[in-house]
Write a protein that holds these residues in place. Structure first.
Motif, PDB file in Angstrom:
ATOM      1  N   LEU A   1      16.928  15.585 -25.738  1.00  0.00           N
ATOM      2  CA  LEU A   1      16.509  15.963 -24.395  1.00  0.00           C
ATOM      3  C   LEU A   1      16.500  17.487 -24.322  1.00  0.00           C
ATOM      4  O   LEU A   1      17.527  18.141 -24.535  1.00  0.00           O
ATOM      5  N   TYR A   2      15.332  18.053 -24.043  1.00  0.00           N
ATOM      6  CA  TYR A   2      15.152  19.497 -23.929  1.00  0.00           C
ATOM      7  C   TYR A   2      14.838  19.788 -22.470  1.00  0.00           C
ATOM      8  O   TYR A   2      13.838  19.304 -21.939  1.00  0.00           O
TER       9      TYR A   2
ATOM     10  N   GLU B   1       7.914  11.341 -31.251  1.00  0.00           N
ATOM     11  CA  GLU B   1       7.213  11.016 -30.008  1.00  0.00           C
ATOM     12  C   GLU B   1       7.694  11.984 -28.933  1.00  0.00           C
ATOM     13  O   GLU B   1       8.886  12.243 -28.801  1.00  0.00           O
ATOM     14  N   LEU B   2       6.763  12.511 -28.162  1.00  0.00           N
ATOM     15  CA  LEU B   2       7.076  13.490 -27.130  1.00  0.00           C
ATOM     16  C   LEU B   2       6.723  12.913 -25.765  1.00  0.00           C
ATOM     17  O   LEU B   2       5.621  12.417 -25.564  1.00  0.00           O
ATOM     18  N   ASN B   3       7.675  12.962 -24.845  1.00  0.00           N
ATOM     19  CA  ASN B   3       7.436  12.557 -23.454  1.00  0.00           C
ATOM     20  C   ASN B   3       7.864  13.696 -22.541  1.00  0.00           C
ATOM     21  O   ASN B   3       8.985  14.197 -22.669  1.00  0.00           O
ATOM     22  N   ILE B   4       6.975  14.087 -21.642  1.00  0.00           N
ATOM     23  CA  ILE B   4       7.290  15.125 -20.670  1.00  0.00           C
ATOM     24  C   ILE B   4       7.463  14.435 -19.328  1.00  0.00           C
ATOM     25  O   ILE B   4       6.518  13.879 -18.773  1.00  0.00           O
TER      26      ILE B   4
ATOM     27  N   ILE C   1      11.853  17.388 -21.247  1.00  0.00           N
ATOM     28  CA  ILE C   1      11.072  16.929 -22.386  1.00  0.00           C
ATOM     29  C   ILE C   1      11.974  16.073 -23.258  1.00  0.00           C
ATOM     30  O   ILE C   1      13.074  16.496 -23.622  1.00  0.00           O
ATOM     31  N   ILE C   2      11.498  14.892 -23.597  1.00  0.00           N
ATOM     32  CA  ILE C   2      12.252  13.997 -24.464  1.00  0.00           C
ATOM     33  C   ILE C   2      11.497  13.867 -25.776  1.00  0.00           C
ATOM     34  O   ILE C   2      10.315  13.561 -25.799  1.00  0.00           O
ATOM     35  N   ILE C   3      12.224  14.092 -26.873  1.00  0.00           N
ATOM     36  CA  ILE C   3      11.652  13.984 -28.216  1.00  0.00           C
ATOM     37  C   ILE C   3      12.431  12.892 -28.947  1.00  0.00           C
ATOM     38  O   ILE C   3      13.645  12.957 -29.045  1.00  0.00           O
TER      39      ILE C   3
END
Length: 86
Positions: free
Chosen positions: A25-26, A65-68, A81-83
């Motif tokens: 989690l960024y 996988e990247l989810n914003i 941002i979740i990676i």
């Protein structure tokens, strides 16, 4: 992570990282490069976001996988941002 932390420090972006298993989690709490006072430049924000996506793809290929979930530019109080890596 170390590269993004170095970039964040140089551009005075306040962020934190939290790693749980294969999920990172960024969270960006403040981003001086895209905001000036109470104004926000969504074009710069979009360019930075696409650069981040490209760096992630370069580093991990198809194994990440990247989810914003949240964006300062959309009125949220931070960017989230979740990676996830495989």
């Amino acid at each position: 992570q170390k590269v993004i932390e170095e970039i964040d420090a140089r551009i005075h972006r306040n962020s934190e990282w939290k790693l749980e298993g294969n999920t990172l989690l960024y969270t960006i709490k403040k981003c001086d490069i895209v905001s000036e006072g109470k104004t926000f430049d969504s074009y710069i924000c979009h360019a930075i976001r696409e650069t981040f996506k490209g760096a992630l793809e370069h580093a991990f290929g198809d194994s990440a996988e990247l989810n914003i979930n949240k964006l300062l530019s959309h009125g949220d109080n931070n960017c989230e941002i979740i990676i996830r890596t495989q």
